[in-house]
Enzyme design. Sequence first.
Site, PDB file in Angstrom:
ATOM      1  N   GLY A  12      30.980  26.457  39.822  1.00  0.00           N
ATOM      2  CA  GLY A  12      30.920  27.725  40.541  1.00  0.00           C
ATOM      3  C   GLY A  12      31.807  27.819  41.763  1.00  0.00           C
ATOM      4  O   GLY A  12      31.487  28.554  42.701  1.00  0.00           O
ATOM      5  N   ASN A  14      34.673  29.271  41.827  1.00  0.00           N
ATOM      6  CA  ASN A  14      35.162  30.670  41.834  1.00  0.00           C
ATOM      7  C   ASN A  14      34.078  31.622  42.325  1.00  0.00           C
ATOM      8  O   ASN A  14      34.360  32.561  43.058  1.00  0.00           O
ATOM      9  CB  ASN A  14      35.653  31.077  40.440  1.00  0.00           C
ATOM     10  CG  ASN A  14      37.071  30.604  40.184  1.00  0.00           C
ATOM     11  OD1 ASN A  14      38.018  31.156  40.731  1.00  0.00           O
ATOM     12  ND2 ASN A  14      37.212  29.554  39.381  1.00  0.00           N
ATOM     13  N   ARG A  66      22.171  32.310  17.180  1.00  0.00           N
ATOM     14  CA  ARG A  66      23.114  32.984  18.073  1.00  0.00           C
ATOM     15  C   ARG A  66      22.771  34.467  18.270  1.00  0.00           C
ATOM     16  O   ARG A  66      22.912  35.008  19.372  1.00  0.00           O
ATOM     17  CB  ARG A  66      24.530  32.841  17.490  1.00  0.00           C
ATOM     18  CG  ARG A  66      25.592  32.986  18.522  1.00  0.00           C
ATOM     19  CD  ARG A  66      25.530  31.828  19.504  1.00  0.00           C
ATOM     20  NE  ARG A  66      26.494  31.978  20.575  1.00  0.00           N
ATOM     21  CZ  ARG A  66      26.773  31.036  21.450  1.00  0.00           C
ATOM     22  NH1 ARG A  66      26.156  29.875  21.407  1.00  0.00           N
ATOM     23  NH2 ARG A  66      27.656  31.243  22.383  1.00  0.00           N
ATOM     24  N   ASN A 108      37.893  38.328  33.493  1.00  0.00           N
ATOM     25  CA  ASN A 108      37.803  36.875  33.334  1.00  0.00           C
ATOM     26  C   ASN A 108      38.928  36.209  34.118  1.00  0.00           C
ATOM     27  O   ASN A 108      40.029  36.752  34.215  1.00  0.00           O
ATOM     28  CB  ASN A 108      37.961  36.546  31.834  1.00  0.00           C
ATOM     29  CG  ASN A 108      37.915  35.052  31.562  1.00  0.00           C
ATOM     30  OD1 ASN A 108      37.035  34.341  32.041  1.00  0.00           O
ATOM     31  ND2 ASN A 108      38.877  34.557  30.788  1.00  0.00           N
ATOM     32  N   HIS A 110      41.296  32.871  33.985  1.00  0.00           N
ATOM     33  CA  HIS A 110      41.698  31.796  33.076  1.00  0.00           C
ATOM     34  C   HIS A 110      42.709  30.907  33.798  1.00  0.00           C
ATOM     35  O   HIS A 110      43.640  31.423  34.429  1.00  0.00           O
ATOM     36  CB  HIS A 110      42.300  32.371  31.790  1.00  0.00           C
ATOM     37  CG  HIS A 110      42.633  31.297  30.806  1.00  0.00           C
ATOM     38  ND1 HIS A 110      41.670  30.674  30.029  1.00  0.00           N
ATOM     39  CD2 HIS A 110      43.809  30.686  30.522  1.00  0.00           C
ATOM     40  CE1 HIS A 110      42.248  29.748  29.300  1.00  0.00           C
ATOM     41  NE2 HIS A 110      43.540  29.725  29.571  1.00  0.00           N
ATOM     42  N   GLN A 179      45.367  27.318  44.913  1.00  0.00           N
ATOM     43  CA  GLN A 179      46.552  28.175  45.145  1.00  0.00           C
ATOM     44  C   GLN A 179      46.501  29.487  44.376  1.00  0.00           C
ATOM     45  O   GLN A 179      47.220  30.420  44.700  1.00  0.00           O
ATOM     46  CB  GLN A 179      47.827  27.409  44.776  1.00  0.00           C
ATOM     47  CG  GLN A 179      48.080  26.220  45.682  1.00  0.00           C
ATOM     48  CD  GLN A 179      49.423  25.539  45.400  1.00  0.00           C
ATOM     49  OE1 GLN A 179      50.224  26.009  44.609  1.00  0.00           O
ATOM     50  NE2 GLN A 179      49.642  24.402  46.051  1.00  0.00           N
ATOM     51  N   GLU A 181      43.410  30.615  41.629  1.00  0.00           N
ATOM     52  CA  GLU A 181      42.146  31.223  41.182  1.00  0.00           C
ATOM     53  C   GLU A 181      41.318  31.814  42.315  1.00  0.00           C
ATOM     54  O   GLU A 181      40.822  32.938  42.214  1.00  0.00           O
ATOM     55  CB  GLU A 181      41.304  30.193  40.432  1.00  0.00           C
ATOM     56  CG  GLU A 181      41.945  29.719  39.147  1.00  0.00           C
ATOM     57  CD  GLU A 181      41.031  28.807  38.362  1.00  0.00           C
ATOM     58  OE1 GLU A 181      39.826  29.080  38.246  1.00  0.00           O
ATOM     59  OE2 GLU A 181      41.527  27.787  37.852  1.00  0.00           O
TER      60      GLU A 181
END
Length: 208
Positions: A12, A14, A66, A108, A110, A179, A181
């Site tokens: 976590g 981010n 699922r 999102n 990535h 640098q 995200e």
Amino acid sequence: MLRVLVLVSGGGTNLQAIIDAVAAGKVTNTSLVGVISNNKTVKSLERARNAGIPAVSVSPKDFPDRDAFNKAFLEKVDEFAPDLIVLAGFLVAIPAAMVQKYSGRIINIHPSLIPSFCGVGYYGLKVHEKALERGVKVTGATVHFVTEGMDEGPIIAQKAVCIEEGDTPEILQRRVMEQAEWLLLPQAIDDIANGRVTVVDGKAVRTR
Ligand code: GAR
């Protein structure tokens, strides 16, 4: 106020960058309404609770199949009534029904410059392992809208990061986070919250 729900799977960092940016006033017009993790024990849930954000877990392991998980997961997301869903290191495939229901409202982060090193099997540290294996000299991170194809949605922002002599996947992962995200994701939320991002002909455009 944009109601933002953050989905996480791991440490976590981010999520923390988003929490800190909102607290510092760098991300405005935004309310962090909840955090959902697919993992009960992750540090992310603690980070959320420390910031006073409701945090819950929904794990595929707790459901017979699922479809049952996807249904419960979507119900849990709906409970938060989000305007924007942020995948901040969320490593579970987003069910098609959720992508459709929240079309244009899921983003999102990535850890590569899409379309390099993305798609099925490219997540977390593996992305950096593959970049180093290939010997690329520049990598980076991408924030994009989520569509049904994995890592294929309109790109909102990207930032390049240099690979250095002696990099390990772990060292590179950290540099890409520091640098790229942790800057890109809060910035994208702020841009969306303040109406600066629109999608035109399948491409995200930053206005103003
Ligand atoms: C981040 O590097 C993020 O870009 C990546 O997982 C990590 C999560 O770290 N996401 C993906 O690979 C998605 N395909 P965090 O939990 O410390 O934020």
